[in-house]
Each structure stands twice: as C-alpha cells, then as structure tokens.
Write a protein that holds these residues in place. Structure first.
Motif, PDB file in Angstrom:
ATOM      1  N   LYS A 103      -7.014 -12.106  13.212  1.00 51.65           N
ATOM      2  CA  LYS A 103      -7.934 -11.600  12.175  1.00 51.65           C
ATOM      3  C   LYS A 103      -7.252 -11.648  10.804  1.00 51.65           C
ATOM      4  O   LYS A 103      -6.026 -11.600  10.718  1.00 51.65           O
ATOM      5  N   PRO A 104      -8.054 -11.669   9.755  1.00 53.20           N
ATOM      6  CA  PRO A 104      -7.464 -11.667   8.408  1.00 53.20           C
ATOM      7  C   PRO A 104      -6.550 -10.455   8.233  1.00 53.20           C
ATOM      8  O   PRO A 104      -6.912  -9.339   8.576  1.00 53.20           O
ATOM      9  N   THR A 105      -5.374 -10.710   7.714  1.00 56.25           N
ATOM     10  CA  THR A 105      -4.355  -9.670   7.644  1.00 56.25           C
ATOM     11  C   THR A 105      -3.565  -9.831   6.354  1.00 56.25           C
ATOM     12  O   THR A 105      -3.256 -10.949   5.944  1.00 56.25           O
ATOM     13  N   THR A 106      -3.258  -8.712   5.734  1.00 55.22           N
ATOM     14  CA  THR A 106      -2.352  -8.754   4.585  1.00 55.22           C
ATOM     15  C   THR A 106      -1.107  -7.954   4.931  1.00 55.22           C
ATOM     16  O   THR A 106      -1.201  -6.865   5.494  1.00 55.22           O
ATOM     17  N   ILE A 107       0.028  -8.519   4.596  1.00 54.81           N
ATOM     18  CA  ILE A 107       1.298  -7.864   4.879  1.00 54.81           C
ATOM     19  C   ILE A 107       2.038  -7.683   3.559  1.00 54.81           C
ATOM     20  O   ILE A 107       2.197  -8.650   2.795  1.00 54.81           O
ATOM     21  N   ASN A 108       2.446  -6.462   3.289  1.00 59.31           N
ATOM     22  CA  ASN A 108       3.246  -6.193   2.100  1.00 59.31           C
ATOM     23  C   ASN A 108       4.453  -5.363   2.477  1.00 59.31           C
ATOM     24  O   ASN A 108       4.463  -4.661   3.485  1.00 59.31           O
ATOM     25  N   ASN A 109       5.439  -5.426   1.606  1.00 55.73           N
ATOM     26  CA  ASN A 109       6.645  -4.636   1.798  1.00 55.73           C
ATOM     27  C   ASN A 109       6.371  -3.156   1.476  1.00 55.73           C
ATOM     28  O   ASN A 109       5.475  -2.806   0.710  1.00 55.73           O
ATOM     29  N   THR A 110       7.175  -2.305   2.079  1.00 54.46           N
ATOM     30  CA  THR A 110       7.075  -0.858   1.889  1.00 54.46           C
ATOM     31  C   THR A 110       7.068  -0.483   0.411  1.00 54.46           C
ATOM     32  O   THR A 110       6.237   0.303  -0.052  1.00 54.46           O
ATOM     33  N   GLU A 111       8.007  -1.054  -0.315  1.00 50.56           N
ATOM     34  CA  GLU A 111       8.144  -0.689  -1.724  1.00 50.56           C
ATOM     35  C   GLU A 111       6.943  -1.155  -2.535  1.00 50.56           C
ATOM     36  O   GLU A 111       6.522  -0.504  -3.489  1.00 50.56           O
ATOM     37  N   THR A 112       6.365  -2.295  -2.136  1.00 47.56           N
ATOM     38  CA  THR A 112       5.174  -2.798  -2.821  1.00 47.56           C
ATOM     39  C   THR A 112       4.036  -1.795  -2.686  1.00 47.56           C
ATOM     40  O   THR A 112       3.385  -1.430  -3.672  1.00 47.56           O
ATOM     41  N   PHE A 113       3.807  -1.377  -1.424  1.00 50.62           N
ATOM     42  CA  PHE A 113       2.738  -0.390  -1.212  1.00 50.62           C
ATOM     43  C   PHE A 113       3.036   0.888  -1.998  1.00 50.62           C
ATOM     44  O   PHE A 113       2.160   1.486  -2.597  1.00 50.62           O
ATOM     45  N   ALA A 114       4.310   1.300  -1.963  1.00 50.28           N
ATOM     46  CA  ALA A 114       4.667   2.556  -2.615  1.00 50.28           C
ATOM     47  C   ALA A 114       4.468   2.481  -4.120  1.00 50.28           C
ATOM     48  O   ALA A 114       4.269   3.496  -4.776  1.00 50.28           O
ATOM     49  N   SER A 115       4.504   1.279  -4.682  1.00 51.83           N
ATOM     50  CA  SER A 115       4.326   1.123  -6.129  1.00 51.83           C
ATOM     51  C   SER A 115       2.872   1.288  -6.549  1.00 51.83           C
ATOM     52  O   SER A 115       2.589   1.642  -7.695  1.00 51.83           O
ATOM     53  N   VAL A 116       1.966   0.977  -5.622  1.00 47.46           N
ATOM     54  CA  VAL A 116       0.553   0.899  -5.986  1.00 47.46           C
ATOM     55  C   VAL A 116       0.005   2.212  -6.571  1.00 47.46           C
ATOM     56  O   VAL A 116      -0.635   2.195  -7.635  1.00 47.46           O
ATOM     57  N   PRO A 117       0.264   3.370  -5.929  1.00 43.16           N
ATOM     58  CA  PRO A 117      -0.288   4.605  -6.507  1.00 43.16           C
ATOM     59  C   PRO A 117       0.203   4.844  -7.929  1.00 43.16           C
ATOM     60  O   PRO A 117      -0.548   5.352  -8.769  1.00 43.16           O
ATOM     61  N   PHE A 118       1.455   4.476  -8.203  1.00 42.83           N
ATOM     62  CA  PHE A 118       1.994   4.720  -9.540  1.00 42.83           C
ATOM     63  C   PHE A 118       1.345   3.808 -10.568  1.00 42.83           C
ATOM     64  O   PHE A 118       1.100   4.198 -11.700  1.00 42.83           O
TER      65      PHE A 118
END
Lengths: 783, 435
Positions: free
Chosen positions: B205-220
């Motif tokens: 299925k369509p999937t996106t994979i990002n690094n931990t730090e990338t995700f953690a940056s998003v809220p900021f």
C-alpha cells in the motif's frame, strides 16, 4: 505499446514490459543470473546492468520498466564495465575448478565468465567455504559454488507453494539452506537443478556420471501422469543418463515433476525383463521369441476354439501406448473376445453404457489461468497431478482462482483452498447432491428432474462447507469441476460423475477428468474397453477367464484389488504377461513373460488429459531381447493368422488407431445412472481411503531407486484423525493390525486430513496388497 | 545543548517527556489547530515546503515534496512509518528524541497522517535500545488516553492508529524498504525501486517513511510558521538539526543547532578536542559519509549544501571527530568491518565487495599490504558504488574512497613500512577513556 531503442534498434514493447523483456523481443541477449522468466524479479545479481539514457547509474534490465522513448545500451562501455565488475565479484568466492564441477559445460557462470571475466583473479584473500547441505536423495548441494541468485528460493515459494529453501544469514555469510536441516520434499524439487545457474544444486542420481557434451538429446513424453510432460532424454552410449524438461508452454512449461525427471533410473533396474521366459512345471526358463509366440498363439487359439473368445481376457496398463492398446484390442476382438480393459483400478463401470465419449480434462491447461472457481472432487491433486496442481496454485495465488474440494482427504495442496468438504467415501455422492441443491438455490436454477427425486435427504444436509462451495461456483463466471482419481476409482464413480455433471450444468462450469495415467484418455480413443457383452477389468477378475493377456501391468500393484487379481490369475490356465519388468507376483501369476520395451526403447503415442496425441520415438537401444510392445502384438497377430496385422511401421499403427479423430470423440457427458445402495460400513469398522502414492503408481517409478528414498515413498501407514484414533483406543505411532480381505500390520499415524471414521492406507505397495480392495471397510485393532 | 533547542527541549528533568510536560511547552497545539480548523493538507505541505525541511535520516530529501507524492485519494489503507532504526555508527540522536520528547514525534506523525490520509502508522525502533521502545509505548498510551490517537481524534472524524515496533538491530533495516520488509515479518532486505513506497509500500500500500527527527520537526514548523523555521537555518536548509558528536572531543553528545552553524562552533560546544590535541579528520554525517580532513571541515558550515560542496554529506548529522592519535588505516578497517558485517547479502556487488574491501584493508593494517592494493581498493569500491539495490553499497564504498583520497600517504606508509605512521603508544594514549 511503448517504443524503446536498445543498442540502436527500435523496438515496440507492450506496456508494463521491462528492458529485459523488450531486449528479448528484439533478440538482444543481456547477461543475467537471478532473472528467470517464470519467477518473480529479484534484481539482485546485478549482472544485467545496462546503460540507460539520462540515468546517472547503470540500471538492472530485469527490473527497469520500459518508458516511451527510452534509450538503452547493453554493450556500451558503461554497461560492460558494470557487468564485468559484477562478474568479478561473483567469481571472487566461487571455486575456480570447473573441471571437477558437475555443472561444467552447462554453467551460466562459466559461459558468461568467458565473455565478462578476467584471465586472472585480483582476489588474493581467503575464499569463503560453505558446508554442503543434505537436501535429500534427489538434489545434491555444492554450497560453495552458490552465487546467491535465489532462483531456487523463489521457485520453492512461488511454484512449489512452500518456501522450502531460504537464504539465511547476512552479507557474504548469506547461504541457501532448508529449514532446520530438512530435505527438499516437494514433488517438484528437481526443478531447482535446472534453475541453478551454477553447480550449487545438481542432480544427485546423475552427477559425475557424464559430461553434457557427451550426451545425445532426444525428445520424449513422460509416461506417468495424464499431463504428458515433454521431455529431453539424454543418453550416453545408448544408456539414458538424464531427463530434462522440454519447454512446452501449453503443458509443463519448463517444469517437470520429480517422477518425470528421475524415473529413468528404473530403466537400469536389475528387475528389467530382458529375455522371453516360460514356466514349465514351476520352473522358469528363457526361450526364444519364436518359441514363446508360437506357444502363446497355439494356446490362445485352442482356448478360443474350445471355449469361445469370451474365455479370454486382456488387461492393459493405462501407461501403455496408443499403439500397444490398439493392437491389443484388435487382437482380442480378432479372437472373438470383447474382454479388454485398461482401467485397472476402477470399480464402477456403470457409466460405460451411458457415456458420450472419452473422458478428458474438458479444457486446455492454459485455460486454468482464467478460471474463477474450480471444484476438485475426490483427488489427491498435488501428488496425482503435480503440474496441473501447480497451474491451479499459480492461478489461485496470482489470479484469484477459488479452489474448493470434496473428498475424504484434506492434505496440504500448498495453495489456498477456499472451501473443502471433508467427507467419508460413502458420503461423497450425497455431498455432491447437496452441493447441487445448494447451487440450485444460489443460482435460482433447478436440479434436473430425473435427479430431483434423489435430493430429499441431501437438500436438508447443506453444511457450511457445502454452501461455501456452491457460493464459490455460483459467483464465478468461468468455472470448472474436475473429477480426480479417487472419484474415478470410487465404488459409485458413475453417480459421482452424474452429480458432477449436474453441478457443472448448474454453475456453467466445464466438467473434466484429471486422468490417472499417461494414456487414460488414449485408452478410450482406441477402444481398449469392453464392447457389447464384454467384461470390464473388475468383472474379468470376479468372473475368472481361462486365459489372460497382461500388458505392462503388475497384478498385485496395479489393480483395484491386487490380492484377488493375483489369486485369479494364478488359477487361470494361461497368463501371458508382456512387461518391462520381472517381479515375484508376475511369476506367480503368469506362465509366459514377454520382455517389452519401456517408453524410452519404443516409439509410441500417449493421448494426454487435454486430448493431445503426443508421439515419441525410441531414444535408447533396447536391452537384451526386449522388443517394442507394438511389434510383439503385431507379430503375435501374424502367428494367430488374424487379418489386419500387416503394419509396416509404427506410424501406420498410430494412424489406424486414431483414424476416427480425437476432438470429436472427447466428451464427458453421461446419461442416467440409477442410484446404487450406499454401502453401509459394518459396525466397528473403518472405511478405507486408498491413495496411489506418486512414487508407487506405475511399474517404472516404483523401481527408481532415488525416488524410492524420498519422503513420498515412505511405506504406507494407517492414517486416521485423532478422533478416530481415540475411538479405537490407539495412539499415534502404535502398531495396528488392519484386516480387510487379509490382514497387515501398519503403524498408526494421526492425520487430520482424513475424514472421521475412515483410515487412509495407500494402495500400490507390497505391504498393503493383502488388504484386498482399495475401497470398502477395514477393521483396525491395536497389537 | 543549544539555546535553540526545540526537539530536545524535553531533555531537562526526568519527567519532561510526559504528555503534560510536552503540552506545557506548547505541544499538540498545532494538531489541535489543524483539526479544529480542518486545515487542508495542501496548506500544510506548502508550509513544509516553505520551511525548507529536509529529511533528517541521511538523504536530506525535502519533506514537503515527499509528502506530496502520496496519492491522497487512494482507496483503502495507506501507511505512515517512522524510521527510528538508527544504526549508523556515530548516530545517536533519534534515541534521545524518543527519550526526551516522544510526543513531538507522535504529533508529527498524526499531522502527517492527516496530510496524507494515512490510517495506520508504525514507529520502527532500533532493537538495541529497548528501553526507548518501552518509553515510546508509554507515550503512545498517554496519547491514546488523551484522545490524540485512535478513532475520532479529538472528537473529529479523523482516525489514525499508531504502533511501536522494535527491530532486532540489523543496520540494513534502517534502509526504508528493508524496514518495510522487516515490519511485514520478512527478512530485512531492501526492495528494488521502482516501485517506490509512495505507490507500493508496506503490504503493497502507499506508504511514507520519514526519520524520527523529521517528524519531530513538523509540530515546531507549524507552530512558528515555515518562514520562521527556514530563517533559523539558511535557504534550502531550514530549521535546527541535532548533531551527534562523538570521538575525540571533551563532551560528546547531542547538540541541537541551527543549520548553517560553523563547524568550529559545534566543536567548541562539545568542549573542544580532548587533551588539547590537534584535530585530524571528521566524518560529518555518520560513518557512511566521506571523511574530511581538518583543514576542510574547519572552514565548513553545518548544513546539507555546504558539506556536500566540501565533498561529503551532512547525512544524519553524526559527527565523528578524530584527533592526531588516530591511525586512519585502522579507523577504516573498523568501518569496513562494519559494512562487511551489515551487508544484507542480497545483491552481488555489496555482498562480495564489502568483504573484499574489509579483507584488503585488514591486510594493509596488519602490514601485509601490497603496492597495488590502493588501486585495487579504489577499483573495487568503484565497482560497488552505484551498482547496488540500496545505498549500503555506496555507504561501504564511500569511506574507503575518501580515506584513501585524503590520507593516501598514511596508507602508502603502512604498505611500504609494514607499520603505522602513528606510533602505537600515541594511538594507545589517544584511545584512553576520559571520564
């Protein structure tokens, strides 16, 4: 269509093609190891790296989709540099000792190393060594030669249906092995030998016995199952050394069953009959063909003259050729006898009077790809017809075919089975009737009037599985209903046929027979079946004849009731057995033994389950005084002074035998068959389910030594579900005495794939002959 | 720790990682705003593109662009996967993010799921940091209890399930498609691409994979706005980045800096070189990044473009510092051993080539080098590079190529003199553990 330019050639490739596909269309060879047209793409060997315009790096041709206007170079400097780099990596740890490798001369690595390898190795470190694995009696492992292409792994998972081989560990520790020291147990395991591009997996029976360039290659046809897999038989000094598949996309593709591949070993069996023999006063001695045939002719003539032709009977193996069966029936009819049959394991012949034509698969093999729903009735599908099973498996996994089954057996077919009614043999007719009733409900149709009266009990007995089977058939557009060997050998086979026809009618399905043997369809086409007033195979044993002609069949192992057959034949005045092999049972039953050629030493024809007549020629010189069966029968016809036995060659026999054409005579329709009383098993007894194990099924395979060492050749056991074992107070592993018409001692095995109240005991094996009929009830007690 | 700490803000205090602490720092505000205002996914993607956020796992792919690849209208399940399988020698930032600020990752993933219409997410956590996995599970429980995960998040009709999964420590499972295979329960081996995960990912299925730090940056980013985040760094290199500095520095550890900070500043924050020794070389982005000698790295700023221009990679921001006591041959031997051991064995150049590289380097280190060995190493590394299914081949070749390029004299000395340029006693002194 997409347009692609490869090495300057413009090619039109279908949408979804890879560069490898497109190159193949244009006849451009791209070196490769892991790529195989029948397996999924691994893209791991990297040998097929090619240069693609605008791509910064070389790309693997096998995994790169063609895009419109793409330009590819397979032999540019970039491409060749990449390919040579990969070749060097493949060779650093590969032993460079081709002269002692069994694959030498037919090794993809060796061949490509000539084009892409260096003259000397730059690798000066230690080479990696792996311990060889024990993969069983058929496939030899030379692990250090492995290049980790994983073709074998993908084969077992994708074609065989179970990942029997895997790549364990990481990096250059990664090696191919079985799970926890198991052997390769698949009935298709030998194909990994063909797939292996190097000498890591080779044929255990063949290895080191000949070099590929010493072998002569001739085409042939497998004499075993009803598919008629196409073979390349390889000989050296006129001795068969190896059998390989001949690619036939309509039948076996590039695969063979292990039986097709390794049964050739039996050709060198010590039990080969090489000289005509006669028994006088309990002593066997060899005689010339002249004396043997003169004796037979005069004995048959005098019996026919004194007691009429009906005193004679002919029983032929369904593995006999069209030519042999045709001349045999012609000879019998010339002597005034209609007693001829080749359906030796069949019990119920009521269908003969109402059958429209010769039974066949009812469809082509390639059509299996397009099926939506398939009901298999009474079949040990995976072992009885391994390559048909493989097509079904492929279709089930890749195209969503729904497979359902009815029968007393539920062994692992290594494919998804949507619904399975596991019922005792005695309940099979009622179960089919229930499916028909459920199907009528599902489709809004109605069961045929003449059958509707038999439905009362069945309709009330629609279980969940029966409903699921009916729904599966009702929902599909292209469906099929197949009758397997167990159904054909069933005591109420004609009724099963009738109900299968009804189910097929209600679901718009094609009705088909899987077929037991290489010539199960061909036998009907040449009328090797009883005519008006003639006796069928069962009746010929139950009503003893004065004289019998036996063609290629072993009385103890190839009949529905081996014990009764041996006893009946032993009492006959004259039994002539034409056979490729000698055996104690044959000597007990026969008075004259005629050595006839096995399939490699005679020309012949088999008509397979899809109604294709496949002819083959002699591939090896006969041993001793062995003669082709058709010649023996033709000359015997002359000795008997019968008309019409003046064929000059085998082609004229074949043309005569199949003169009325094949397609028009293939018809699975059956007229009305009255309802027989369902045999009620006696109290305290179990119904017998007799399978014919794949490696005991015919005289050739049961003498192939390597096949006899496989798991499929394990001696028969008394297999029962836990509930039945408990009811008997028997534990799995206990020795039990099983009594039918005689008693044998077997080990009890717990098997949930057996219907409750039944015991599965294989037939066609010396240890179970004494039990008598393949059907009926048995008592089982602990000892 | 820098004054700019966003992601590592939870590092102070033992309970600072809890949901309430994160919320007190402004956590989940961005998510609440998005859900309340039904912010369209395109707007969030636009914000990410403005922010110049580039993937923090090593490749530096623009995150906004990656998220825009997902087929939003695809019927059925789509997956979101967080790659916390940090196994690259020198890298130890994701474990600290998950230790100090797990909710930033969770919030980033929920926002990602909102943007891409994902129904399920997994955080694949490196197998050798089990206590971090346990903490993340706890954080997930907190988020579920607070109605931030699961069905009808914050009372909306948006649902997203998130699970933690721990691996078993194979480096290769940090490669995104090998991670997917492992997550599916198979042997961790990279898949060949195409198809890419955005069209054929987890369970096809369509999937996106990002690094931990990338995700953690998003809220900021969504908190301060893409422009402000970008301005923390420099154009095309927005925001802060966590640098895991290790080796011969006084205070190794994780430091969150604005991208574009000069390298000497990071070195100073880490307390400078141990025992006042001289800097010899730095691997700026994890062990697979080419090594840079002191004179080059001291002139670099720490951002994707500058390090790339200097001939290496910012990678995951793992800065391995080596002083003058280091034998470069021995350092390379250790790195080559790692890649030899961690190659998955699937494709030929990496399977066979990494072992070859390691054995030759080991031979040189042991004084058994031959005059043509350096040419051989260059050639073998060149034959691996760019010929493999995944980037591990390049990762294994990179150190060999760069070590030989910058320290050829040291290798030549080894081969010629059968011994090390750096005397053994000096090496021993340098490898002493400083407490």
């Amino acid at each position: 269509m997409l347009e692609i330019e490869i090495d300057g050639k413009t090619i039109q490739a279908p949408d979804g093609s890879t560069v490898m596909d497109a190159a193949a269309l244009a006849g451009i060879y791209i070196p490769h190891f892991c790529y195989h047209k029948k397996l999924s793409i691994a893209a791991s060997c990297r040998m097929c790296l090619v240069q693609v315009e605008k791509a910064p790096k070389p790309l693997p041709a096998c995994a790169t989709p063609v895009t419109n206007g793409m330009r590819v170079w397979t032999h540019s400097e970039t491409a060749v540099k990449a390919q040579k780099g990969v070749m060097e990596f493949l060779l650093i740890n590969h032993p460079l000792d081709c002269p002692v490798c069994d694959q030498g001369g037919e090794c993809q690595l060796q061949d490509l190393a000539v084009g892409y390898g260096g003259a000397h190795s730059r690798y000066r470190e230690e080479k990696r060594v792996w311990l060889n694995k024990d993969l069983g009696p058929l496939v030899a492992s030379d692990a250090s030669r492995c290049i980790n292409c994983t073709r074998c792994v993908r084969f077992t998972a994708e074609i065989g249906g179970l990942m029997e081989l895997g790549q364990a560990f990481r990096g250059d520790h990664a090696e191919i092995m079985t799970f926890m020291g198991r052997a390769l147990d698949s009935e298709l395991s030998g194909n990994v030998i063909d797939l292996c591009p190097v000498g890591a997996l080779t044929s255990k029976p063949f290895r080191f016995s000949a070099r590929t360039w010493e072998l002569s290659r001739r085409r042939s046809v497998s004499p075993h199952d009803s598919l008629g897999a196409n073979l390349i038989v390889q000989t050296k000094h006129d001795v068969v050394r190896r059998v390989l598949p001949f690619n036939n996309e309509r039948l076996n593709e590039c695969w063979l069953t292990d039986r097709d591949r390794f049964s050739y070993e039996a050709l060198a069996s010590e039990q080969r009959l090489t000289l005509p023999m006669m028994c006088e006063r309990d002593t066997w001695h060899t005689v010339s063909w002249q004396i043997a045939l003169e004796f037979i002719a005069s004995a048959l003539q005098s019996i026919a003259r004194e007691q009429g032709g009906q005193a004679l009977g002919a029983l032929a193996s369904p593995h006999a050729t069209v030519e042999e069966l045709h001349l045999l029936q012609k000879l019998m009819r010339g002597l005034g006898s209609e007693n001829i049959d080749f359906r030796l394991r069949q019990r119920d012949f009521r269908g003969d009077a109402v059958r429209a034509g010769a039974p066949w698969l009812g469809m082509s093999v390639v059509d299996i790809h397009d099926l939506h729903s398939l009901l298999v009735i009474g079949s040990f599908l995976r072992k009885d017809a391994p390559l048909l099973a493989q097509k079904v498996r492929h279709s089930a996994y890749r195209h969503g075919l729904q497979v359902s089954a009815v029968g007393p057996n539920a062994e692992d077919w290594r494919m998804p089975v949507a619904a399975r009614a596991l019922v005792a043999p005695s309940a099979m007719v009622a179960t089919l009737a229930a499916i028909a009733a459920a199907l009528a409900e599902e489709t809004g149709g109605a069961v045929t009037e003449r059958l509707a009266g038999r439905l009362s009990a069945a309709a009330a007995d629609i279980s969940g599985e029966v409903r699921a089977i009916a729904r599966s058939l009702a929902s599909g557009e292209k469906n099929a209903v197949w009758l397997g060997n167990f159904a054909v050998q069933h005591p109420r086979a004609a009724e099963l046929h009738l109900w299968a026809q009804e189910i097929a009618r209600l679901s718009g399905a094609a009705l088909g027979f899987i077929g037991e043997a290489a010539n199960s369809t061909g036998g009907y086409l040449v009328d090797a079946v009883p005519g008006e007033g003639g006796l069928d195979a069962r009746a010929m044993i139950e009503s003893p004849r004065r004289a019998y002609l036996l063609l290629g069949a072993e009385p103890d192992l190839d009949f529905a009731d081996g014990a009764a057959t041996v006893a009946t034949l032993a009492r006959a005045q004259l039994v002539v057995a034409a056979s490729a092999f000698d055996s104690p049972a044959l000597r007990q039953a026969a008075d004259v033994l005629l050595p006839i050629a096995p399939f490699t030493e005679t020309p012949g024809t088999f008509v397979n389950c899809i109604g294709e007549a496949q002819s083959f020629n002699t591939v090896a010189r006969s041993r001793g005084e062995v003669r082709p069966g058709w010649k023996v029968l033709r000359v015997l016809g002359n000795f008997l002074e019968l008309p019409g036995f003046d064929h000059e060659d085998v082609e004229s026999v074949r043309d005569e035998a199949l003169a009325s054409g094949i397609p028009a005579r293939l018809d699975n329709a059956i007229g009305d068959v009255p309802e027989a009383d369902a045999p009620v098993p006696r109290a305290g007894r179990l119904q017998r389910i007799a399978d014919v194990p794949i490696h005991f099924a015919d005289p050739l395979v049961r003498r192939a030594p390597s096949l006899q060492k496989t798991a499929d050749a394990a001696p028969p056991a008394a297999r029962m579900p836990a509930s039945t074992l408990a009811a008997l107070g028997v534990n799995a592993g206990d020795k039990v005495r099983v009594t039918g018409s005689g008693a044998v001692e077997l080990h009890a095995v717990a098997d949930e794939g057996v219907a409750p109240g039944c015991v599965r005991i294989a037939a066609a094996h010396a240890s179970t002959v004494a039990l008598g009929p393949m059907h009926g009830d048995l008592s089982v007690e602990r000892i | 720790m820098s004054a700019h700490a966003l992601i590592l803000a939870g590092a102070g205090g033992e309970r600072a990682w809890r949901l309430q602490d994160y919320a007190a720092r402004g956590g989940y505000a961005a998510l609440r705003r998005i859900i309340a205002g039904k912010t369209p996914p395109e707007a969030i993607i636009a914000e990410l593109k403005t922010s110049g956020l580039r993937g923090r796992g090593g490749a530096g792919f623009p995150t906004g662009l990656k998220w825009s690849f997902m087929p939003y209208a695809f019927p059925g399940d789509k997956y979101l996967v967080c790659n916390s399988d940090e196994g690259e020698p020198g890298t130890f930032k994701d474990r600290d993010i998950l230790r100090c600020n797990p909710h930033a990752v969770i919030e980033g993933m929920i926002i990602g799921a909102w943007v891409m219409g994902c129904t399920r997410g997994y955080n694949y956590i490196h197998g050798e940091i089990f206590e971090i996995y346990q903490r993340f599970e706890e954080a997930l429980e907190e988020a579920r209890a607070a109605g931030l995960l699961g069905r009808n998040i914050l009372g909306s009709d948006f649902s997203f399930e998130l699970f933690a999964h721990h691996g078993y420590g194979a480096y290769i499972c940090g490669e995104e498609t090998a991670l997917l295979e492992s997550l599916e329960g198979k042997k961790g081996q990279p898949r060949f691409k195409p198809p890419f995960p955005a069209s054929y990912g987890l369970y096809g299925k369509p999937t996106t994979i990002n690094n931990t730090e990338t995700f953690a940056s998003v809220p900021f980013i969504l908190g301060m706005g893409g422009e402000a985040f970008l301005n923390l760094g420099k154009p095309n290199n927005g925001g802060t980045k966590i640098f895991s500095i290790s080796g011969h520095v006084r205070h190794p550890g994780n430091y969150e800096l604005n991208l574009g900070t000069p390298f000497p500043e990071l070195l100073a924050m880490a307390g400078g070189m141990r025992a006042g020794r001289k800097l010899k070389a730095v691997i700026p982005g994890g062990s697979s990044a080419p090594v840079l000698p002191a004179n080059i790295i001291m002139d670099c700023t720490l951002d994707f473009d500058a390090i790339s221009k200097a001939g290496s990679m910012l990678g995951s921001g793992a800065v391995i510092v080596m002083d003058e006591t280091t034998c470069m041959v021995r350092a390379l031997e250790r790195l080559s051993y790692f890649y030899h051991e961690e190659s998955c064995g699937q494709c030929t150049p990496c399977r066979e080539g990494t072992g070859w590289l390691y054995r030759v380097v080991r031979r040189i280190e042991r004084g058994l080098g031959k005059p043509d060995d350096l040419d051989l190493l260059r050639s073998v590394a060149g034959n691996i590079s760019g010929r493999t299914i995944c980037a591990l081949g390049d990762a294994a070749a990179g150190p060999v190529q760069s070590f030989i390029k910058h320290f050829a004299d040291e290798f030549a000395y080894h081969i010629e003199n059968k011994k090390c340029l750096v005397p053994p006693l000096v090496q021993e002194a340098g490898s002493q553990i400083y407490m």
